[in-house]
Motif scaffolding. Sequence first.
Motif, short mmCIF file in Angstrom:
data_model
loop_
_atom_site.label_atom_id
_atom_site.label_comp_id
_atom_site.label_asym_id
_atom_site.label_seq_id
_atom_site.Cartn_x
_atom_site.Cartn_y
_atom_site.Cartn_z
N ASP A 13 0.76 -1.02 -0.09
CA ASP A 13 -0.08 0.13 0.23
C ASP A 13 0.95 1.29 -0.23
O ASP A 13 1.88 1.41 0.76
CB ASP A 13 -0.71 0.04 1.15
CG ASP A 13 -1.90 1.13 1.23
OD1 ASP A 13 -3.15 0.95 0.77
OD2 ASP A 13 -1.54 2.19 1.44
N TRP A 16 0.92 3.34 3.25
CA TRP A 16 1.74 2.85 4.56
C TRP A 16 2.82 1.96 4.34
O TRP A 16 3.45 1.78 5.32
CB TRP A 16 0.48 1.75 5.14
CG TRP A 16 -0.68 2.38 5.85
CD1 TRP A 16 -2.00 2.48 5.37
CD2 TRP A 16 -0.66 3.04 7.25
NE1 TRP A 16 -2.81 3.06 6.52
CE2 TRP A 16 -1.97 3.45 7.73
CE3 TRP A 16 0.65 3.17 8.10
CZ2 TRP A 16 -2.25 4.00 8.75
CZ3 TRP A 16 0.08 3.67 9.37
CH2 TRP A 16 -1.03 4.08 9.60
N LYS A 101 -5.22 6.30 10.55
CA LYS A 101 -4.97 7.25 9.56
C LYS A 101 -4.66 8.51 9.90
O LYS A 101 -3.62 9.31 9.85
CB LYS A 101 -6.19 7.17 8.49
CG LYS A 101 -5.79 8.18 7.56
CD LYS A 101 -4.72 7.87 6.55
CE LYS A 101 -4.94 8.65 5.10
NZ LYS A 101 -4.66 9.88 5.34
N VAL A 298 -4.32 -3.28 5.46
CA VAL A 298 -4.86 -1.96 5.58
C VAL A 298 -6.57 -2.21 5.59
O VAL A 298 -6.84 -2.87 4.50
CB VAL A 298 -4.70 -1.23 4.44
CG1 VAL A 298 -5.15 0.37 4.46
CG2 VAL A 298 -3.10 -0.81 4.43
N ASN A 300 -9.70 -1.01 4.35
CA ASN A 300 -10.32 -0.08 3.32
C ASN A 300 -11.55 0.91 3.81
O ASN A 300 -11.55 1.94 3.16
CB ASN A 300 -10.70 -1.03 2.10
CG ASN A 300 -9.60 -1.37 1.30
OD1 ASN A 300 -8.37 -1.01 1.35
ND2 ASN A 300 -9.79 -2.56 0.89
N ARG A 303 -9.03 3.02 6.46
CA ARG A 303 -7.90 3.49 6.06
C ARG A 303 -6.65 3.00 7.27
O ARG A 303 -5.45 3.44 7.41
CB ARG A 303 -7.76 4.48 5.45
CG ARG A 303 -8.55 4.82 4.23
CD ARG A 303 -8.02 6.11 3.52
NE ARG A 303 -8.86 6.27 2.54
CZ ARG A 303 -8.72 7.38 1.57
NH1 ARG A 303 -7.87 8.35 1.64
NH2 ARG A 303 -9.70 7.64 0.79
#
Length: 335
Positions: A13, A16, A101, A298, A300, A303
């Motif tokens: 990702d 991240w 996040k 992660v 979705n 986040r």
Amino acid sequence: MAIVISKSSALNDDLWKPTGQVINAVMQDADNEKTEHDTLVKDIAVEKKSKKYAEKQTGMTSLSSFDVVPEGDNAPTDDMQETMPKLIIHKAFMKEVAMTKEMLDDGDIDGMRTIARNLVLGYKRTRAELATNALVTEGSEFVIGPKKTKLDKTTGDGKSVFATDHKSVKANVKVQSNVFTNAFGNDASMLIRLANIGRNFLNDSGQVTGYGFDKIIIPGNCYKLEETIQRIMKSSLLVGSDYNDVNTQKGKWTLVVDPLWQAVEGTEPYIIMSDAANKAYNGTVFYDRTPLDVKSAVNNHNRNLEYNGYGRMSCGFYNWRHVILGGASQGTTLT
């Protein structure tokens, strides 16, 4: 402990990936660090690895002494029997944490490092809690974890590891106790007496085991008991006496203060152990079936970067003759 960090979507990702690499390194460092919880497990249990669903142990009774026979006579045949088998079943342990996040947006690397490190250290503490609770709890079950899951702590004879009525395979062997209500006291008298009882435990054939007891395990909140034992271990002269006589217990004992064992107020339980008997009998055994396995992903929907920790382990008893519990709420009372 050899943590396993599985490949996952987090390192693919773009959001991240750089932070995920740092977090993984933090967890590896925390795993390599030897903590007091690692030491505690080694102090009170025999550590082993397993590749099975469970581990079973049994054995054979020992031979009696050789007989004197007249010239030309046949050798007498001895009677050997299987000892009491015990199956120890591994259990899965899991925990999940998340780096938000918002932490990433704010550059809160230290906060994320702390969360990652605590996941690993939490697993190490859980191992120590499992070993502690299995050993120190009175009764045939102990509890572990926030959900207070009950697990078995019996030996092959079906009794709790601490019981007043341990039986042996051969019927002519007397019933034996390894749990006593007597307080430790202010000198070494009770310690010497219980160590002598332990040295003279009989095995399943009725033979004296002869193992010396050399370790004392106490709760972390019994400071007066700790002070008394430290004096016994280190004083050259008798503790609690005006007699100018030698202290025979100096240098003989190792003290393990277990902070995860918290005694009920007003009580001072204690355990004495023979390290040699523990190893010989696989008395208290701690199995690592699956080392800590950490997988990240992660989410979705929010986040966040989530880490899932998984491991399998167990702690149980194949024998009871390596330990004695004193200051118990119920048990044999010596007079």
